[in-house]
Design a protein around this motif. Sequence first.
Motif, short mmCIF file in Angstrom:
data_model
loop_
_atom_site.label_atom_id
_atom_site.label_comp_id
_atom_site.label_asym_id
_atom_site.label_seq_id
_atom_site.Cartn_x
_atom_site.Cartn_y
_atom_site.Cartn_z
N LYS A 64 -27.62 32.29 -15.80
CA LYS A 64 -28.06 30.96 -15.37
C LYS A 64 -29.18 31.06 -14.32
O LYS A 64 -30.17 30.34 -14.38
CB LYS A 64 -26.87 30.19 -14.81
CG LYS A 64 -27.14 28.74 -14.56
CD LYS A 64 -25.87 28.03 -14.14
CE LYS A 64 -26.14 26.55 -13.98
NZ LYS A 64 -24.92 25.83 -13.60
N LYS A 71 -32.40 32.31 -16.00
CA LYS A 71 -33.01 31.23 -16.76
C LYS A 71 -33.77 30.28 -15.83
O LYS A 71 -34.88 29.84 -16.13
CB LYS A 71 -31.94 30.49 -17.54
CG LYS A 71 -32.47 29.49 -18.51
CD LYS A 71 -31.35 28.90 -19.33
CE LYS A 71 -31.88 27.90 -20.34
NZ LYS A 71 -30.80 27.31 -21.13
N SER A 72 -33.19 29.98 -14.65
CA SER A 72 -33.85 29.09 -13.67
C SER A 72 -35.12 29.73 -13.13
O SER A 72 -36.15 29.08 -12.98
CB SER A 72 -32.90 28.78 -12.51
OG SER A 72 -31.78 28.07 -12.97
#
Length: 124
Positions: free
Chosen positions: A4, A7-8
């Motif tokens: 996560k 991805k950010s």
Amino acid sequence: MSAKIRKSIGKIKGLLPTPTIRKAQRKPPGQAPGTVLHTGTQKLDKVLITVHDFTETHFESIPITEIEKSAPYLSDSSKTWIQVRGLHDIDTLKKVWDFFDLHPLIQEDIVSISQRPKVEPTEK
């Protein structure tokens, strides 16, 4: 690092401009002061000279091929700006510099693309 977070970070990197490293082009070491050498890349086929002549009520933009054709605009009471585009042709630039009797160190600054813009008052 979690998927996560990766991805950010990927999304953020896509939004920001990627910094590029610009290598400054300079003349070779050991050159005498006032040596005129174009340090940029040639972007035009030939040097373009344009005379912009203006007053409060009038504006005229005249492309010229020889700097001597700017003399009538310089002798009247209007303001005159001479735009020179293309710094790669030193022979054409020499004609302009000779017409205005520019100092060799000013000539060197003109063709050095790493030189920051500046104003140098001269007595004339």
